[in-house]
Design a protein around this motif. Sequence first.
Motif, PDB file in Angstrom:
ATOM      1  N   THR A 229      -0.715   2.534 -12.931  1.00 33.39           N
ATOM      2  CA  THR A 229      -0.149   2.617 -11.818  1.00 33.39           C
ATOM      3  C   THR A 229       0.882   1.299 -11.750  1.00 33.39           C
ATOM      4  O   THR A 229       2.025   0.982 -11.438  1.00 33.39           O
ATOM      5  CB  THR A 229      -0.647   2.661 -10.427  1.00 33.39           C
ATOM      6  OG1 THR A 229      -1.945   1.543 -10.594  1.00 33.39           O
ATOM      7  CG2 THR A 229      -1.379   4.025 -10.396  1.00 33.39           C
ATOM      8  N   TYR A 257       3.549  -1.648  -5.938  1.00 32.38           N
ATOM      9  CA  TYR A 257       3.486  -0.338  -6.019  1.00 32.38           C
ATOM     10  C   TYR A 257       2.004   0.364  -6.367  1.00 32.38           C
ATOM     11  O   TYR A 257       1.347   0.973  -5.599  1.00 32.38           O
ATOM     12  CB  TYR A 257       4.408   0.322  -7.186  1.00 32.38           C
ATOM     13  CG  TYR A 257       4.010   1.801  -7.499  1.00 32.38           C
ATOM     14  CD1 TYR A 257       4.482   2.706  -6.714  1.00 32.38           C
ATOM     15  CD2 TYR A 257       3.371   2.173  -8.545  1.00 32.38           C
ATOM     16  CE1 TYR A 257       4.293   4.213  -6.954  1.00 32.38           C
ATOM     17  CE2 TYR A 257       2.976   3.357  -8.925  1.00 32.38           C
ATOM     18  CZ  TYR A 257       3.527   4.367  -8.105  1.00 32.38           C
ATOM     19  OH  TYR A 257       3.232   5.649  -8.276  1.00 32.38           O
ATOM     20  N   LEU A 261      -0.412   1.932  -3.514  1.00 30.72           N
ATOM     21  CA  LEU A 261      -0.729   3.599  -3.805  1.00 30.72           C
ATOM     22  C   LEU A 261      -2.485   3.592  -3.814  1.00 30.72           C
ATOM     23  O   LEU A 261      -2.921   4.509  -3.379  1.00 30.72           O
ATOM     24  CB  LEU A 261      -0.087   4.061  -5.139  1.00 30.72           C
ATOM     25  CG  LEU A 261      -0.410   5.396  -5.438  1.00 30.72           C
ATOM     26  CD1 LEU A 261       0.220   6.171  -4.362  1.00 30.72           C
ATOM     27  CD2 LEU A 261       0.303   5.561  -6.938  1.00 30.72           C
ATOM     28  N   LEU A 295       3.289   9.286 -12.091  1.00 32.97           N
ATOM     29  CA  LEU A 295       3.138   8.262 -10.974  1.00 32.97           C
ATOM     30  C   LEU A 295       2.215   7.184 -11.381  1.00 32.97           C
ATOM     31  O   LEU A 295       1.785   6.522 -10.720  1.00 32.97           O
ATOM     32  CB  LEU A 295       2.847   9.106  -9.708  1.00 32.97           C
ATOM     33  CG  LEU A 295       3.684  10.141  -9.280  1.00 32.97           C
ATOM     34  CD1 LEU A 295       2.908  10.635  -7.848  1.00 32.97           C
ATOM     35  CD2 LEU A 295       4.975   9.464  -8.810  1.00 32.97           C
ATOM     36  N   LEU A 352      11.876  13.287  -5.799  1.00 35.09           N
ATOM     37  CA  LEU A 352      11.359  12.236  -6.556  1.00 35.09           C
ATOM     38  C   LEU A 352      12.184  11.341  -7.056  1.00 35.09           C
ATOM     39  O   LEU A 352      12.193  10.507  -7.987  1.00 35.09           O
ATOM     40  CB  LEU A 352      10.441  12.783  -7.534  1.00 35.09           C
ATOM     41  CG  LEU A 352       9.088  13.389  -7.194  1.00 35.09           C
ATOM     42  CD1 LEU A 352       8.222  13.964  -8.585  1.00 35.09           C
ATOM     43  CD2 LEU A 352       8.061  12.457  -6.265  1.00 35.09           C
ATOM     44  N   VAL A 390       7.856   3.535  -2.093  1.00 32.85           N
ATOM     45  CA  VAL A 390       7.894   4.660  -2.948  1.00 32.85           C
ATOM     46  C   VAL A 390       6.194   4.874  -2.764  1.00 32.85           C
ATOM     47  O   VAL A 390       5.958   6.153  -2.789  1.00 32.85           O
ATOM     48  CB  VAL A 390       7.935   4.305  -4.433  1.00 32.85           C
ATOM     49  CG1 VAL A 390       7.327   5.219  -5.407  1.00 32.85           C
ATOM     50  CG2 VAL A 390       9.324   3.964  -4.886  1.00 32.85           C
ATOM     51  N   ALA A 391       5.195   3.954  -2.876  1.00 31.49           N
ATOM     52  CA  ALA A 391       3.931   4.215  -2.608  1.00 31.49           C
ATOM     53  C   ALA A 391       3.715   4.988  -1.260  1.00 31.49           C
ATOM     54  O   ALA A 391       2.960   5.954  -1.412  1.00 31.49           O
ATOM     55  CB  ALA A 391       2.937   3.071  -3.008  1.00 31.49           C
ATOM     56  N   ILE A 394       5.025   8.311  -1.307  1.00 31.33           N
ATOM     57  CA  ILE A 394       4.005   9.293  -2.050  1.00 31.33           C
ATOM     58  C   ILE A 394       2.748   9.352  -1.075  1.00 31.33           C
ATOM     59  O   ILE A 394       2.244  10.719  -1.059  1.00 31.33           O
ATOM     60  CB  ILE A 394       3.459   8.801  -3.485  1.00 31.33           C
ATOM     61  CG1 ILE A 394       4.711   8.730  -4.393  1.00 31.33           C
ATOM     62  CG2 ILE A 394       2.438   9.676  -4.058  1.00 31.33           C
ATOM     63  CD1 ILE A 394       4.499   7.767  -5.555  1.00 31.33           C
TER      64      ILE A 394
END
Length: 501
Positions: A229, A257, A261, A295, A352, A390-391, A394
Amino acid sequence: MELIILFFVLSTLSYIIIKRNIAKITTTPTWLLWLALMIPPLIWVGWYLTNPKDSMPPLLVFLPLILSPIVYVWLIEMGKISPQEKEKTSESIDIQKPEKTLFEELSSAQKEKNNHTPPINPQEEKALRDCFPWGVYYLQKVDYLPQAILCLGKLMTAPEKAYPTIKNNLEKVFDDRFLIIFQETLQGQPFFALVPNPHSVTAKTKLPEEKLTKPVTAIILLLLTLLTTTIIGAEISGVEVAELETNPELILQGLPYSLCLIAILGIHELSHYLFAVYYRIRTTLPYFIPIPFFLGTFGAFISIKSPMPNRKAVFDVAIAGPLGGFLVTIPVLVWGLAYSTVVDMPDRMNMLQFEALDPRFSFLMAVLSKLVMGSELIADKAISLHPAAVAGYIGLIVTALNLMPVGQLDGGHIVHAMFGQGKAVIIGQITRVLMIMLAFVRSEFLLWAIILLFMPTVDQPALNDVTELDNGRDLLGLFALILLIVILLPLPSTVAQWLNL
């Protein structure tokens, strides 16, 4: 042309779903059930074919989505097969559906029950019958199957009082030799089932204990996921692969990130794990799944190895994950949006497209983005997401997917605990078809529709699968379903105009 092809493919899949599952519990014609569920896509496709340049009125978007499931459920109930009709085609009470959900092999074993040697002797059977007081559960019949003893009768008191009473009586006779299961038939008739306990201490033959907690494996997978990741996070932040090879320190730019995540996914699964431990349910540690692309991970999971004791435990273990992950997702997303930038809206978009994401696809995402970015985010603008955003984004998608009320997803467990297994199956079928309908409006959800299509709609029952939840948990479950809706549904045009978004 593509829209018409998609319509025919998805409508065919919808018909197959109804034919294979719902047609078994109702006499309403399959084509009529299909038509009720296909009202929204029929209206939408008709509009786009006749008015290709005009935007669809909001009333035509949302009103069919509300009316269609109502008409669908009404048609099912109108033709629902009664217990009397079932008895005409069966020699005994029809419990075939619950049997399949309890232990899959019992459906075929039903045919062999007359030739099977009872798992208990006559003295034990007499003692078994004495375990059912008339004022608690009036026992009418005992059926012997290769994998279970079914005790059929009438419930004479509240389920929350009946189960512990019968369970204690049976354990005095058989100790821990059997698991005591309390379920309902499709007609709502409660019954007890005694299934051999694979972890019995007193049984002559028992399975060897499986070591569930493997901390070394969990730590190795966590570290590998942190690596994959972080690499993906560096790429999201704009670092090229060639630059990573010449300057490995650039990989640190992927930490915002990866750490965010992993925190979201880890808290999600850890919440499941802690509640499972609280209810003394055998379960593995949370395991991450690292992948060196996309991802950087396929998420994390725990594996539950013993039955849930009751619907309250099913609910608590299920809802703990999405809510725990969501409580981490929101601050991560807000922090990431504060460092994100506004860019021009691209011609083509998808869910995405992190470098130019349209937040209006989700009511919740749009509102949070506007609150954080203020007047900087206006109509015809998109967001270039910071890696932390972004994390968080998601995390929203993971929360929504897990809250889908289908089968063995967290949402499936939640509606099972709230409404019972029979109604949960119907809700799962409706959700499948609604997702197919949503795929007509937004092609990004086609993959979701396919995933739900191939996912079993039947959830594993609890040992006491009859006692209902309290009002507090019902309200919390309703909140979870509302959360799913505000994540998935797009921002209405009227609200977008009000927010200048």
